[in-house]
Design an enzyme around this catalytic site. Sequence first.
Site, PDB file in Angstrom:
ATOM      1  N   ASP A   7      39.709  47.470  36.901  1.00 52.06           N
ATOM      2  CA  ASP A   7      39.861  46.018  36.825  1.00 52.06           C
ATOM      3  C   ASP A   7      41.345  45.660  36.796  1.00 52.06           C
ATOM      4  O   ASP A   7      42.043  45.924  35.815  1.00 52.06           O
ATOM      5  CB  ASP A   7      39.154  45.501  35.569  1.00 52.06           C
ATOM      6  CG  ASP A   7      39.201  43.997  35.431  1.00 52.06           C
ATOM      7  OD1 ASP A   7      39.846  43.326  36.257  1.00 52.06           O
ATOM      8  OD2 ASP A   7      38.589  43.475  34.482  1.00 52.06           O
ATOM      9  N   HIS A  38      37.193  44.117  38.997  1.00 50.17           N
ATOM     10  CA  HIS A  38      36.833  43.027  38.096  1.00 50.17           C
ATOM     11  C   HIS A  38      35.362  42.642  38.253  1.00 50.17           C
ATOM     12  O   HIS A  38      34.699  42.272  37.282  1.00 50.17           O
ATOM     13  CB  HIS A  38      37.738  41.820  38.380  1.00 50.17           C
ATOM     14  CG  HIS A  38      37.660  40.739  37.362  1.00 50.17           C
ATOM     15  ND1 HIS A  38      38.040  40.919  36.056  1.00 50.17           N
ATOM     16  CD2 HIS A  38      37.256  39.444  37.464  1.00 50.17           C
ATOM     17  CE1 HIS A  38      37.871  39.786  35.384  1.00 50.17           C
ATOM     18  NE2 HIS A  38      37.396  38.886  36.221  1.00 50.17           N
ATOM     19  N   SER A  47      34.074  37.614  32.805  1.00 51.10           N
ATOM     20  CA  SER A  47      35.402  37.104  33.144  1.00 51.10           C
ATOM     21  C   SER A  47      35.751  35.897  32.264  1.00 51.10           C
ATOM     22  O   SER A  47      35.880  36.034  31.060  1.00 51.10           O
ATOM     23  CB  SER A  47      35.447  36.764  34.639  1.00 51.10           C
ATOM     24  OG  SER A  47      36.758  36.510  35.064  1.00 51.10           O
TER      25      SER A  47
END
Length: 358
Positions: free
Chosen positions: A301, A335, A159
């Site tokens: 995601d 995610h 991330s």
Amino acid sequence: MKLFIVLWSAILINLSGYAQAKFPTGTESDYAIKNFKFETGDVLPQLNIHYTTLGQPIKDKNGTVTNAILIMHGTTGNGRGFLSNLFAGNLFNPGQLLDAAKYYIILPDAVGHGKSSKPSNGLRMKFPAYTYDDMVAANYRLLTEHLGVNHLRLVLGTSMGAMQAWVWGYTYPDFMDALMPLASLPVEIAGRNRMVRKMAIDLIKMDPEWKQGEYTAQPKIGLTGAISSLIFMTSSPFQMQKGSPTKSKTDSSLVLLEQRYFTSLDANDFIYQFDASRDYNPAPYLSKIKAPLFAINSADDQVNPPELQLMEKHIGSVKRGRYILLPISDKTTGHGTHSNPTIWGSYLQELLALTAKE
């Protein structure tokens, strides 16, 4: 992001089937950088970078460190978040891909996160408005000035940490053998991504209890709104439906999730953490990246939705770049798939083999 470490870890450990809890816990320490100058021009007399290390560095005959691995966490997280059964239990054990007896693994807390210097330490909204570039610069100084690491075998990030991996690649192109950003895009934060981040920040600031950052108790209404934005963006509809198939289960799960967030988040820190992406935009610099790079995203995601086709547009600018889009499965978690090496570990193995030196 930290959400999935909290929400789905138990589910994912069961899915992985062979997660082990034998990995070393590592050694924690701090490095104080004197008079650190931020991109804004602001200078902090002392910037503390907290970090955890596993293993020991190995140098070749020329004094170059050959086994150092930098792993960077996501927004609101910290380096020790990687020391979970799911992540470390499938990577750091003896014989696994990133065996801590073989590699020197460095897990820093980014500027503004964990036990590193952050607004909630006392400066509040007077803390310098840091960026991802500042985070990378601070980690570079941690490695070179304090830990004696002059080369990295691998830069891996999830991330926000993945976005920093892109920045590492073009800022210090000769410093690493390989790059693996997980759950990111190498483009300016715009569109819905930017809107959600700004809405989360604005919701905190609109709460009268925020008091321009001088609150004595967390502004709960604003922070609740910000948390709602996080949940929407980082969740997996499939896994949420699977884990909470009824109204009562969903409501109780939400209460638990919000409570966990309230115990770990600070409103001012949150504002800074989500604003730090404002100037991020690797796209113009991708041709400077020299090391082989495997960019891995998951098809479910919502932070980096594949239908935007932004990765396809830009990955060709990376001379030795490759884009891997993981299909949706009963193991992907939106995610949060970035934290499950049982899904993408084979690509890490391939990248390590590709960049191995005789």
